[in-house]
Enzyme design. Structure first.
Site, PDB file in Angstrom:
ATOM      1  N   GLN A 174       4.516   4.800   2.549  1.00  0.00           N
ATOM      2  CA  GLN A 174       3.860   3.483   2.556  1.00  0.00           C
ATOM      3  C   GLN A 174       4.276   1.572   2.756  1.00  0.00           C
ATOM      4  OE1 GLN A 174       6.099   3.792  -1.198  1.00  0.00           O
ATOM      5  NE2 GLN A 174       7.316   2.643  -0.702  1.00  0.00           N
ATOM      6  N   ALA A 200       0.642  -1.261   0.117  1.00  0.00           N
ATOM      7  CA  ALA A 200       0.138  -0.152   0.072  1.00  0.00           C
ATOM      8  C   ALA A 200       0.395   1.280  -0.037  1.00  0.00           C
ATOM      9  CB  ALA A 200      -1.002  -0.245   1.211  1.00  0.00           C
ATOM     10  N   LYS A 210       5.688   0.280   7.893  1.00  0.00           N
ATOM     11  CA  LYS A 210       5.253   0.945   8.018  1.00  0.00           C
ATOM     12  C   LYS A 210       6.197   2.491   7.180  1.00  0.00           C
ATOM     13  CE  LYS A 210       0.916   4.553   7.670  1.00  0.00           C
ATOM     14  NZ  LYS A 210      -0.333   4.745   8.346  1.00  0.00           N
ATOM     15  N   ASP A 268     -11.262   7.405  10.680  1.00  0.00           N
ATOM     16  CA  ASP A 268     -11.494   7.034   9.451  1.00  0.00           C
ATOM     17  C   ASP A 268     -11.746   5.775   9.196  1.00  0.00           C
ATOM     18  OD1 ASP A 268     -11.157   7.530   6.909  1.00  0.00           O
ATOM     19  OD2 ASP A 268      -9.132   7.200   7.116  1.00  0.00           O
ATOM     20  N   SER A 301       0.911   8.952   0.662  1.00  0.00           N
ATOM     21  CA  SER A 301       0.661  10.702   0.042  1.00  0.00           C
ATOM     22  C   SER A 301       2.767  10.287   1.276  1.00  0.00           C
ATOM     23  CB  SER A 301      -0.163  11.458   0.096  1.00  0.00           C
ATOM     24  OG  SER A 301      -0.529  11.672   1.540  1.00  0.00           O
TER      25      SER A 301
END
Length: 573
Positions: free
Chosen positions: A137, A131, A152, A287, A134
């Protein structure tokens, strides 16, 4: 400010040109910054921008300027209290269309942060990211011990880019506040500071790791909720190593059906997981879009303990990506409970009071119009069964009222609104007939009961008692300060005058008469001097041949009678 503009001159130009290319050249002109754009007339407001809405042009502007602006736009999409609904909807469509950075760059960041060669830490490390976004990743990897992890990694140089862009945005916001009334009204600089704080939090992966652990602690006794474990010895501000969780993402509904899952059961489980975070612990995933929620394998039966038939259809829900979390303090939960109570009681005054306690109603708000809008909101849901209420629609209605009347809500409450809107969209996609409100009602009832619990009431009373005791202890010192002010003869006084124009006219007349009186007094003194001088003078002068005393006496008498008449006439008004 000037030094900042010189230091970041090229980036200033890129941002201002992006404004002009997307139809906002007038904004640059109003800020007085056209001189920073070379050949600005060739790029200002191209004709194709007229066919696009304001929201579309703002989204295009943000995407053109790269990761920091895209992320700011995504954060701004939660501020329904500051932006109109059409612009918010466009900002919600912002996507991180940024190509992934190379494996070599990822290796360099990891080795800088962990202080060790990549091969000495990981047995296996995927060269291609699973994944990309901005800010960073994610790569699949395996530890030397064989455990699967997700790593990450923050995009190289992103912090410097973000810091530069935020400096420029803050500069532009301050210029706008000085030049534009609407920018000052909405406190543009304060808003940029608020968005910058949210973005800074996302750039610190240790904060994300702590949020993950706190949410995991909420569900430590619930085997049907999984949160990835954090490997702190392999994590830093720019690298976050966590457990790799496998499952089916919510948007893959066909695969969920093939695996034998019931979509209604999934919808109920997801709604329960998010609402428990909101109403029980107060710390929630802000989110919860389909990419951040996994449906994982069903629980396996322990030896000698078969899984009950009723539990076989209940999925295990996995939560990912805790970069955006919200927190409701006990006070905010109490205000939220007050809002729910007022809506249930159909009390307009109660709703307005709860909103006032949660947010900040501006001093110049139109209270009559605000009451009218709240009445409309109340009547819309009057005697409507909970099962028929759309949670997303009711939250949106509340946001419309706050935006219309410029009511600033706490950022965490706006994150709650975003989370609930996203949740209902996810649930509706799984099962259009499922009611999120029906799941939320027991949690809301629990929240209300908690607020009315004797222990909570006693705690609130104790808090108020301490506050009042502190206030009473300050009275002597405040009285001494007041006494010193009175002794110096300086008492500040602030008056609120409803009819300012009329008062100012009266003050003008009074000041005019005072000036007239001073002129009359001065003239009288001059006349007195002439009289004394003529009586003491031995030699005839020029004035001895002119009847100056008689003329002066006539002028003084006319001025005196004019003042009397004007005072008499004004007393009748």
């Amino acid at each position: 400010m000037l030094g900042r503009r010189i230091r970041h001159l090229q980036r200033y130009r890129e941002i201002l040109l992006a404004f002009a290319r997307n139809g906002f050249g007038y904004f640059v002109r109003e800020l007085g910054l056209l001189k920073l754009i070379p050949h600005w007339r060739t790029v200002e407001e191209p004709s194709h921008t007229a066919a696009r809405t304001t929201g579309e042009r703002i989204r295009s502007f943000l995407q053109e300027l790269g990761p920091a602006f895209v992320k700011l736009g995504q954060i701004a999409s939660t501020r329904h209290d500051l932006l109109p609904a059409d612009i918010v909807e466009e900002l919600r469509q912002l996507q991180d269309k940024v190509p992934p950075f190379s494996f070599e760059e990822a290796r360099r960041v990891i080795e800088e942060e962990l202080g060790a060669p990549l091969e000495s830490v990981f047995l296996e490390f995927g060269r291609e990211p699973v994944a990309a976004a901005s800010i960073g990743q994610v790569h699949y990897a395996r530890l030397l011990s064989g455990e699967e992890v997700a790593v990450k990694i923050q995009r190289p140089g992103i912090r410097k880019i973000v810091d530069t862009d935020l400096e420029i945005l803050l500069d532009l916001a301050r210029i706008a506040e000085n030049r534009l009334q609407w920018a000052a009204q909405y406190q543009a600089a304060e808003l940029v500071d608020e968005l910058a704080a949210s973005l800074a939090a996302e750039l610190d992966y240790t904060l994300e790791g702590r949020s993950a652990e706190r949410i995991a602690a909420q569900f430590k006794d619930n085997p049907r909720v999984r949160v990835p474990a954090i490997y702190w010895d392999l994590s830093s501000k720019r690298v976050l190593t966590m457990e790799f969780m496998r499952g089916i993402q919510l948007h893959d509904r066909e695969k969920l059906r093939r695996e034998g899952y019931e979509l209604k059961a999934i919808a109920e489980s997801v709604a329960g997981v998010i609402l428990e975070q909101v109403f029980v612990s107060g710390l929630f995933h802000a989110d919860p879009h389909p990419g951040n929620i996994l449906v994982m394998e069903r629980p396996e039966a322990a030896p000698g303990k078969p899984v009950p038939e009723a539990d076989k259809q209940k999925p295990v829900i996995g939560l990912l990506d805790f970069g955006m979390t919200g927190r409701l303090t006990p006070g905010m939960k109490g205000h939220f409970a007050s809002l729910v109570i007022a809506l249930r009681r159909q009390s307009t005054d109660g709703v307005i009071k709860a909103i006032d306690e949660m947010g900040l109603i501006p001093e110049d708000a139109d209270w009559r119009e605000l009451r009218r809008d709240v009445d409309k909101l109340r009547e819309k849901y009057y005697q409507v069964p909970f099962s028929e209420i759309s949670l997303g629609e009711s939250v949106t209605d509340l946001f419309h009222v706050s935006y219309k009347h410029r009511i600033r809500m706490p950022s965490d409450f706006m994150l709650l609104g975003k989370a609930l809107l996203t949740l209902e969209g996810v649930i509706t996609a799984l099962d259009p007939e499922f009611s999120v409100v029906s799941v939320a009602e027991p949690f809301g009832r629990r929240l209300l009961l908690e607020r009315l619990h004797p222990g909570r009431l006693a705690e609130s009373a104790a808090g108020y008692a301490i506050e009042y005791a502190s206030l009473l202890s300050e009275i002597p010192s405040r009285l001494r300060s007041l006494g010193r002010i009175l002794m110096r003869g300086k008492l500040p006084l602030e008056l609120a005058v409803p009819d300012v124009d009329r008062v100012m006219q009266r003050l003008d007349r009074i000041s005019g008469r005072l000036s007239f009186s001073i002129v009359l007094l001065s003239f009288s003194i001059i006349m007195a001097g002439l009289i004394v001088g003529s009586s003491l003078g031995r030699q005839p002068g020029l004035l001895s041949r002119i009847p100056a005393l008689e003329i002066g006496f006539g002028i003084a008498a006319a001025m005196f009678f004019y003042m009397l008449v004007s005072i008499f006439r004004s007393g009748k008004k």
